[in-house]
Every structure is written in structure tokens, then in C-alpha cells.
Design an enzyme around this catalytic site. Sequence first.
Site, PDB file in Angstrom:
ATOM      1  N   LYS A 140       0.989  -1.474  -0.131  1.00 52.36           N
ATOM      2  CA  LYS A 140      -0.037   0.127  -0.087  1.00 52.36           C
ATOM      3  C   LYS A 140       0.879   1.259  -0.126  1.00 52.36           C
ATOM      4  O   LYS A 140       0.715   2.460   0.957  1.00 52.36           O
ATOM      5  CB  LYS A 140      -0.736  -0.191   1.343  1.00 52.36           C
ATOM      6  CG  LYS A 140      -1.510  -1.200   0.743  1.00 52.36           C
ATOM      7  CD  LYS A 140      -3.041  -0.999   2.771  1.00 52.36           C
ATOM      8  CE  LYS A 140      -3.851  -2.192   2.780  1.00 52.36           C
ATOM      9  NZ  LYS A 140      -4.661  -2.642   3.750  1.00 52.36           N
ATOM     10  N   THR A 141       1.421   1.173  -0.925  1.00 53.37           N
ATOM     11  CA  THR A 141       2.739   2.359  -0.973  1.00 53.37           C
ATOM     12  C   THR A 141       1.556   3.800  -2.469  1.00 53.37           C
ATOM     13  O   THR A 141       1.119   3.621  -2.499  1.00 53.37           O
ATOM     14  CB  THR A 141       4.044   1.973  -1.881  1.00 53.37           C
ATOM     15  OG1 THR A 141       3.742   0.809  -3.120  1.00 53.37           O
ATOM     16  CG2 THR A 141       5.081   1.205  -0.850  1.00 53.37           C
TER      17      THR A 141
END
Length: 293
Positions: A140-141
Site C-alpha cells: 500500500k505504497t
Amino acid sequence: MAENNYAHLLPPSWKPQVTGWLAEDTPSFDYGGYVVGEAEREAHLLGKGGEAAVLAGVPFFTEVFTQLGCEVEWHMKEGDVFEPVKHVATVRGKARQILLGERVALNMLARASGIATKSKRILDLARSYGYEGIIAGTRKTTPGFRLVEKYAMLVGGIDPHRHDLSSMIMLKDNHIWSHGSITAAIQAARRVGGFSLLLEVEVQSEAEADEAIAAGADIVMLDNMPGPTLVSVARQLREKWAGKRQWKFESSGDVTEGNLRERAVPEVDILSTSAVHQGVRHVDFSLKIQKPK
């Protein structure tokens, strides 16, 4: 043993990314640069803020100024912890070039160091509870900034987890629901994934975890399970499958500093969390050009 240099991990594509950052920040005229001109100047990079922090993002910071014809002298090593206010580095070059790179370099360094600091804090906390397993980030960058964020996790001492959809086969709930069952999805993935890729399956219950183990998953992710349920499921399935199958249990979903203790148990091999890179407090840095003597 050679000292760790995480910059050696970076792919050939990373320097053009820095070029893109600079192009984004100055797409046309450099009006401020017109004012200051090209006198040779020295600027001090200061690590500020109210608490100790981990320095991360050194190669990216250096590359920003290298592309602008400046030199950077570091006064501490990447991964070191510093107390503010700290003279972290010195940048030398033409005033116009230093100011062209200032905000790009500081924004990157602030976020990278914030991620490394948070990563180290959660790792240290887990170790203080006696947990010997893996602490990992997630995918979840920030789009376009993943390389820096994953790099910062490594500097902070944790596992960056998979980097992209090609790094490992991960079958989540939508994959399973779309294909029909956990077993069928695993079989389909194995046919194309080959022997070299690990296969992880996200499950919601003990029954699903049991099916994933039976079907041959390498890693079973117990997703969003409350602490007591997580421990109970992990223990029961380890007892059931003892000596029959080898796999790892991963716990993911709302893993935070506040609930880490109840999840940091020997039955769980991996604790993955987006708390190390989402909503992380940035480390405050400034770059101050020194007055000529």
C-alpha cells in the site's frame, strides 16, 4: 563482514526517476534561480524535529544534487539514529543549483526517514515483547514513489514484503471469489507460477486457512483477525498439520503499535503492516545556505 550498503540494491531505473522529480518541480523557468545566480555556496542539511530519527534516503538525496552539479558530504551514515538538531550533511555548489534541488531532496528525505524511523520503532517494540518473527511493510505504497518507500523500510530494519504483483503470487479474497474456491485458485496459480515463486493466500477463517494449507499454500495470511482469534486459529492448525506440511502464517490488517503485543506470538511467523508507511510523521529537515565569510 562488509558494511550494508542498501544503495547497491537499487535498479538501473532509479536515477531517471530523480530526473523526473526535478522536471516536475521546475517545468519551465527558474525565476528564483535568476535572482541568486551562480555564486559558489555551501549549505548545511539540518535534521530537526522534536525526537530521535533514523536517516534514510541518502542515495536519492545525493543523486538530486549530483544531477545539478553539486557535491554532498555526509556527516553520518544511512541508518544511523540522530537527535535533533543535527548537522547531517553539507552540500556545495552554485547557489542556483542548490536551490533547484532543495525542496525535491528535502521532501524525499523527510518521508524516507519518517518511514525508516517508524519501521525501527515497531521492530524494536516487537523485539521487546520477545517476538522473533518477521515485521514487514505492505504494497500500500504511494504510486511512483514505491522504490523510496520500500528502500526506507529496509533501512529501518524491517522486511519490505513483495514489491509488485510479479514478486510473489498472492491470492486475495477477490481472486478466490472470482475463481470459485481457494483450492481451485491455488491450482491455477501453480500452473503458471512455476517452482520459483512463493504462493500466499489470504483467508478469513480457520476453515479457509485449513483449505489453503491442504492445497499447498506457502504462506497463509490470517487477515483482519482479532488477537485472541488469531492466536487460537494459528495454534490449532499448527497442531493439526504438525509434521505433515510446512508453511508460514502471516497476520495482516490493522496491525499497530497499540495491538502489537497480542499479535506478536510465536505461532505467527510474519506481522505485516501499512502503519510503517501510511500516515507516517515525516522527519523535519532544512537546508540552509551559509553566508559567505
